[in-house]
Enzyme design. Sequence first.
Site, PDB file in Angstrom:
ATOM      1  N   GLU A 102       0.001  -4.627  12.351  1.00 16.43           N
ATOM      2  CA  GLU A 102      -0.489  -4.788  10.977  1.00 16.43           C
ATOM      3  C   GLU A 102      -1.211  -3.515  10.534  1.00 16.43           C
ATOM      4  OE1 GLU A 102      -0.255  -5.719   8.202  1.00 16.43           O
ATOM      5  OE2 GLU A 102      -1.380  -7.513   7.678  1.00 16.43           O
ATOM      6  N   ASP A 103      -1.213  -3.275   9.233  1.00 16.41           N
ATOM      7  CA  ASP A 103      -1.909  -2.091   8.717  1.00 16.41           C
ATOM      8  C   ASP A 103      -3.420  -2.290   8.695  1.00 16.41           C
ATOM      9  OD1 ASP A 103      -1.808  -3.971   6.667  1.00 16.41           O
ATOM     10  OD2 ASP A 103      -0.851  -2.658   5.210  1.00 16.41           O
ATOM     11  N   ASP A 106      -8.345  -7.704   6.905  1.00 21.02           N
ATOM     12  CA  ASP A 106      -9.411  -7.738   5.900  1.00 21.02           C
ATOM     13  C   ASP A 106     -10.096  -9.106   5.993  1.00 21.02           C
ATOM     14  OD1 ASP A 106     -10.866  -6.944   3.637  1.00 21.02           O
ATOM     15  OD2 ASP A 106      -9.341  -7.641   2.252  1.00 21.02           O
ATOM     16  N   PHE A 155     -11.854  -0.043  -0.488  1.00 24.57           N
ATOM     17  CA  PHE A 155     -10.416  -0.214  -0.657  1.00 24.57           C
ATOM     18  C   PHE A 155      -9.702   1.088  -0.331  1.00 24.57           C
ATOM     19  CE2 PHE A 155      -6.322  -0.936  -2.551  1.00 24.57           C
ATOM     20  CZ  PHE A 155      -6.097  -2.264  -2.226  1.00 24.57           C
ATOM     21  N   ARG A 168       1.611   4.517  -0.949  1.00 28.04           N
ATOM     22  CA  ARG A 168       1.972   4.226   0.447  1.00 28.04           C
ATOM     23  C   ARG A 168       2.373   5.477   1.222  1.00 28.04           C
ATOM     24  NH1 ARG A 168       2.459  -1.394   1.185  1.00 28.04           N
ATOM     25  NH2 ARG A 168       3.321  -2.556  -0.544  1.00 28.04           N
TER      26      ARG A 168
HETATM   27  P1  IMP Z   1      -6.183 -10.326   4.754  1.00 25.09           P
HETATM   28  O1  IMP Z   1      -5.294 -11.527   4.743  1.00 25.09           O
HETATM   29  O2  IMP Z   1      -7.283 -10.434   3.750  1.00 25.09           O
HETATM   30  O3  IMP Z   1      -6.677  -9.944   6.117  1.00 25.09           O
HETATM   31  O4  IMP Z   1      -5.344  -9.168   4.131  1.00 25.09           O
HETATM   32  C1  IMP Z   1      -4.528  -8.353   4.813  1.00 25.09           C
HETATM   33  C2  IMP Z   1      -3.642  -7.621   3.830  1.00 25.09           C
HETATM   34  O5  IMP Z   1      -4.326  -7.283   2.626  1.00 25.09           O
HETATM   35  C3  IMP Z   1      -3.226  -6.312   4.421  1.00 25.09           C
HETATM   36  O6  IMP Z   1      -2.030  -6.442   5.140  1.00 25.09           O
HETATM   37  C4  IMP Z   1      -3.053  -5.451   3.194  1.00 25.09           C
HETATM   38  O7  IMP Z   1      -1.760  -5.603   2.679  1.00 25.09           O
HETATM   39  C5  IMP Z   1      -4.035  -6.001   2.193  1.00 25.09           C
HETATM   40  N1  IMP Z   1      -5.291  -5.194   2.162  1.00 25.09           N
HETATM   41  C6  IMP Z   1      -6.501  -5.542   2.599  1.00 25.09           C
HETATM   42  N2  IMP Z   1      -7.407  -4.562   2.420  1.00 25.09           N
HETATM   43  C7  IMP Z   1      -6.717  -3.543   1.870  1.00 25.09           C
HETATM   44  C8  IMP Z   1      -7.089  -2.203   1.467  1.00 25.09           C
HETATM   45  O8  IMP Z   1      -8.225  -1.736   1.574  1.00 25.09           O
HETATM   46  N3  IMP Z   1      -6.094  -1.451   0.929  1.00 25.09           N
HETATM   47  C9  IMP Z   1      -4.806  -1.891   0.793  1.00 25.09           C
HETATM   48  N4  IMP Z   1      -4.424  -3.119   1.165  1.00 25.09           N
HETATM   49  C10 IMP Z   1      -5.364  -3.939   1.696  1.00 25.09           C
HETATM   50 MG    MG Z   2      -0.100  -5.926   4.625  1.00 23.27          MG
END
Ligand code: IMP
Ligand code: MG
Length: 178
Positions: A102-103, A106, A155, A168
Amino acid sequence: MEATTPEPTLRVLIPAAKIQERIEELGAQIDADYPPGQLYLVAILKGACFFLSDLARALKRPARIDFIGISSYGRGKTSSGEVKLTKDLDVTIEGADVLVVEDIVDTGVTLNYLIHVLEQRKPRSVRIATLLDKPDRRLRPVEVAYVGFKIPDEFVVGYGLDYAEDYRNLRDICVLGG
Ligand code: IMP
Ligand code: MG
Protein backbone atom coordinates in the site's frame (compact mmCIF):
# COMPACT_ATOMS: atom_id res chain seq x y z
CA MET A 1 -10.81 42.51 -11.51
CA GLU A 2 -11.11 38.73 -11.90
CA ALA A 3 -10.54 36.49 -8.89
CA THR A 4 -7.75 33.97 -9.44
CA THR A 5 -7.27 30.72 -7.55
CA PRO A 6 -3.71 30.45 -6.21
CA GLU A 7 -1.50 27.68 -7.63
CA PRO A 8 -1.03 24.86 -5.12
CA THR A 9 2.47 24.71 -3.65
CA LEU A 10 4.61 21.57 -3.41
CA ARG A 11 7.22 21.08 -0.67
CA VAL A 12 9.50 18.06 -0.89
CA LEU A 13 9.05 15.88 2.20
CA ILE A 14 10.91 12.73 1.10
CA PRO A 15 13.30 13.04 -1.85
CA ALA A 16 13.43 10.28 -4.49
CA ALA A 17 16.88 9.01 -3.43
CA LYS A 18 15.72 8.52 0.15
CA ILE A 19 12.66 6.61 -1.02
CA GLN A 20 14.83 4.23 -3.05
CA GLU A 21 17.29 3.75 -0.20
CA ARG A 22 14.50 2.86 2.22
CA ILE A 23 12.86 0.44 -0.23
CA GLU A 24 16.17 -1.45 -0.59
CA GLU A 25 16.21 -1.81 3.23
CA LEU A 26 12.61 -3.00 3.30
CA GLY A 27 13.35 -5.56 0.58
CA ALA A 28 16.28 -6.96 2.54
CA GLN A 29 14.19 -7.11 5.70
CA ILE A 30 11.33 -8.92 3.95
CA ASP A 31 13.75 -11.41 2.36
CA ALA A 32 15.23 -12.10 5.79
CA ASP A 33 11.86 -12.48 7.55
CA TYR A 34 10.16 -15.02 5.28
CA PRO A 35 11.23 -18.63 4.89
CA PRO A 36 12.49 -19.43 1.37
CA GLY A 37 9.69 -19.54 -1.16
CA GLN A 38 7.40 -17.44 -3.25
CA LEU A 39 5.72 -14.27 -2.08
CA TYR A 40 2.49 -12.89 -3.51
CA LEU A 41 2.63 -9.12 -3.70
CA VAL A 42 -0.85 -7.63 -3.83
CA ALA A 43 -0.81 -3.92 -4.62
CA ILE A 44 -3.75 -1.65 -4.04
CA LEU A 45 -4.56 0.41 -7.13
CA LYS A 46 -3.59 2.93 -8.10
CA GLY A 47 -1.32 4.65 -5.61
CA ALA A 48 0.81 1.62 -4.68
CA CYS A 49 1.97 0.85 -8.25
CA PHE A 50 5.26 2.71 -8.01
CA PHE A 51 6.08 1.27 -4.59
CA LEU A 52 5.19 -2.22 -5.83
CA SER A 53 7.48 -2.05 -8.84
CA ASP A 54 10.46 -0.85 -6.79
CA LEU A 55 9.80 -3.17 -3.83
CA ALA A 56 9.40 -6.23 -6.07
CA ARG A 57 12.84 -5.54 -7.59
CA ALA A 58 14.38 -5.03 -4.16
CA LEU A 59 13.49 -8.65 -3.29
CA LYS A 60 15.82 -11.51 -4.07
CA ARG A 61 13.15 -14.20 -3.68
CA PRO A 62 10.66 -15.15 -6.41
CA ALA A 63 7.63 -12.91 -6.26
CA ARG A 64 4.34 -12.75 -8.11
CA ILE A 65 2.34 -9.59 -8.43
CA ASP A 66 -1.36 -8.88 -8.58
CA PHE A 67 -3.61 -5.88 -8.14
CA ILE A 68 -6.73 -5.16 -6.19
CA GLY A 69 -8.91 -2.10 -6.56
CA ILE A 70 -10.51 -0.44 -3.58
CA SER A 71 -12.17 2.89 -3.34
CA SER A 72 -12.56 4.68 -0.05
CA TYR A 73 -11.80 8.23 -1.08
CA GLY A 74 -13.75 10.53 -3.31
CA ARG A 75 -11.93 13.14 -5.32
CA GLY A 76 -10.99 15.21 -2.28
CA LYS A 77 -8.63 15.02 0.64
CA THR A 78 -10.98 13.32 3.08
CA SER A 79 -12.34 9.80 3.16
CA SER A 80 -15.91 9.12 2.18
CA GLY A 81 -15.85 6.43 4.88
CA GLU A 82 -17.23 3.91 2.38
CA VAL A 83 -15.07 1.06 1.11
CA LYS A 84 -15.81 -1.00 -1.95
CA LEU A 85 -13.92 -3.51 -4.06
CA THR A 86 -13.61 -2.13 -7.59
CA LYS A 87 -11.25 -4.80 -8.97
CA ASP A 88 -10.61 -8.24 -7.54
CA LEU A 89 -7.47 -10.39 -7.73
CA ASP A 90 -6.91 -12.50 -10.85
CA VAL A 91 -5.72 -15.50 -8.86
CA THR A 92 -6.58 -17.54 -5.80
CA ILE A 93 -4.37 -16.86 -2.80
CA GLU A 94 -5.27 -19.96 -0.80
CA GLY A 95 -2.15 -21.30 0.90
CA ALA A 96 0.01 -18.39 -0.32
CA ASP A 97 2.18 -15.95 1.60
CA VAL A 98 0.53 -12.64 0.74
CA LEU A 99 2.11 -9.25 1.23
CA VAL A 100 -0.32 -6.39 0.69
CA VAL A 101 1.52 -3.40 -0.75
CA GLU A 102 0.00 0.00 0.00
CA ASP A 103 1.11 3.59 -0.56
CA ILE A 104 -0.16 5.06 2.71
CA VAL A 105 -2.12 4.01 5.76
CA ASP A 106 -4.19 6.90 6.99
CA THR A 107 -7.43 6.17 8.86
CA GLY A 108 -6.90 2.44 8.41
CA VAL A 109 -10.42 2.00 7.01
CA THR A 110 -9.20 0.63 3.66
CA LEU A 111 -6.75 -1.94 5.01
CA ASN A 112 -8.93 -3.01 7.91
CA TYR A 113 -11.58 -3.94 5.33
CA LEU A 114 -9.17 -5.52 2.84
CA ILE A 115 -7.43 -7.71 5.39
CA HIS A 116 -10.79 -9.17 6.44
CA VAL A 117 -11.63 -9.90 2.79
CA LEU A 118 -8.26 -11.56 2.11
CA GLU A 119 -8.24 -13.63 5.30
CA GLN A 120 -11.50 -15.30 4.26
CA ARG A 121 -9.60 -16.73 1.26
CA LYS A 122 -7.29 -18.72 3.52
CA PRO A 123 -3.81 -17.52 2.57
CA ARG A 124 -0.97 -19.09 4.56
CA SER A 125 -0.07 -15.65 5.82
CA VAL A 126 -1.05 -12.08 5.11
CA ARG A 127 1.00 -9.05 6.06
CA ILE A 128 1.06 -5.40 5.08
CA ALA A 129 3.89 -3.29 3.68
CA THR A 130 3.18 0.42 3.39
CA LEU A 131 5.51 3.10 2.14
CA LEU A 132 3.96 5.77 4.36
CA ASP A 133 2.11 5.71 7.64
CA LYS A 134 0.15 8.55 9.24
CA PRO A 135 -0.42 6.96 12.67
CA ASP A 136 -2.08 10.08 14.15
CA ARG A 137 -5.10 9.64 11.92
CA ARG A 138 -5.98 6.03 12.70
CA LEU A 139 -9.68 5.23 13.16
CA ARG A 140 -9.53 1.45 12.66
CA PRO A 141 -6.83 -0.88 13.93
CA VAL A 142 -4.40 -2.17 11.32
CA GLU A 143 -1.33 -4.28 11.98
CA VAL A 144 1.40 -3.08 9.63
CA ALA A 145 4.49 -5.30 9.38
CA TYR A 146 6.65 -3.04 7.17
CA VAL A 147 6.60 0.77 7.15
CA GLY A 148 8.82 2.90 4.92
CA PHE A 149 8.31 6.24 6.66
CA LYS A 150 6.09 7.53 9.43
CA ILE A 151 4.87 10.98 8.47
CA PRO A 152 2.94 13.73 10.25
CA ASP A 153 -0.70 14.49 9.48
CA GLU A 154 -0.16 16.36 6.22
CA PHE A 155 -1.60 15.64 2.80
CA VAL A 156 1.12 14.29 0.53
CA VAL A 157 1.37 13.60 -3.20
CA GLY A 158 3.87 12.05 -5.57
CA TYR A 159 5.43 8.61 -6.07
CA GLY A 160 1.98 7.22 -6.77
CA LEU A 161 -0.02 9.35 -4.38
CA ASP A 162 -2.54 11.70 -5.91
CA TYR A 163 -4.76 14.64 -5.25
CA ALA A 164 -7.81 14.26 -7.51
CA GLU A 165 -5.70 12.01 -9.82
CA ASP A 166 -2.92 14.59 -10.25
CA TYR A 167 0.75 14.46 -9.13
CA ARG A 168 1.17 10.66 -9.12
CA ASN A 169 4.22 10.82 -11.41
CA LEU A 170 6.34 13.09 -9.20
CA ARG A 171 9.57 11.34 -8.16
CA ASP A 172 9.59 12.88 -4.67
CA ILE A 173 6.92 12.73 -2.01
CA CYS A 174 5.70 16.27 -1.48
CA VAL A 175 3.36 18.08 0.87
CA LEU A 176 0.56 19.73 -1.05
CA GLY A 177 -0.30 23.18 0.22
CA GLY A 178 -2.04 26.23 -1.15
P1 IMP B 1 -7.34 5.03 4.76
O1 IMP B 1 -8.44 4.06 4.43
O2 IMP B 1 -7.86 6.27 5.39
O3 IMP B 1 -6.21 4.42 5.52
O4 IMP B 1 -6.85 5.59 3.39
C1 IMP B 1 -5.89 5.04 2.63
C2 IMP B 1 -5.95 5.66 1.25
O5 IMP B 1 -6.27 7.05 1.29
C3 IMP B 1 -4.60 5.59 0.62
O6 IMP B 1 -4.45 4.40 -0.11
C4 IMP B 1 -4.61 6.81 -0.28
O7 IMP B 1 -5.17 6.49 -1.51
C5 IMP B 1 -5.50 7.80 0.42
N1 IMP B 1 -4.71 8.80 1.20
C6 IMP B 1 -4.60 8.91 2.52
N2 IMP B 1 -3.79 9.92 2.88
C7 IMP B 1 -3.35 10.45 1.72
C8 IMP B 1 -2.43 11.52 1.40
O8 IMP B 1 -1.85 12.21 2.25
N3 IMP B 1 -2.24 11.77 0.08
C9 IMP B 1 -2.83 11.04 -0.91
N4 IMP B 1 -3.67 10.03 -0.66
C10 IMP B 1 -3.93 9.74 0.64
MG1 MG C 1 -4.55 4.07 -2.14
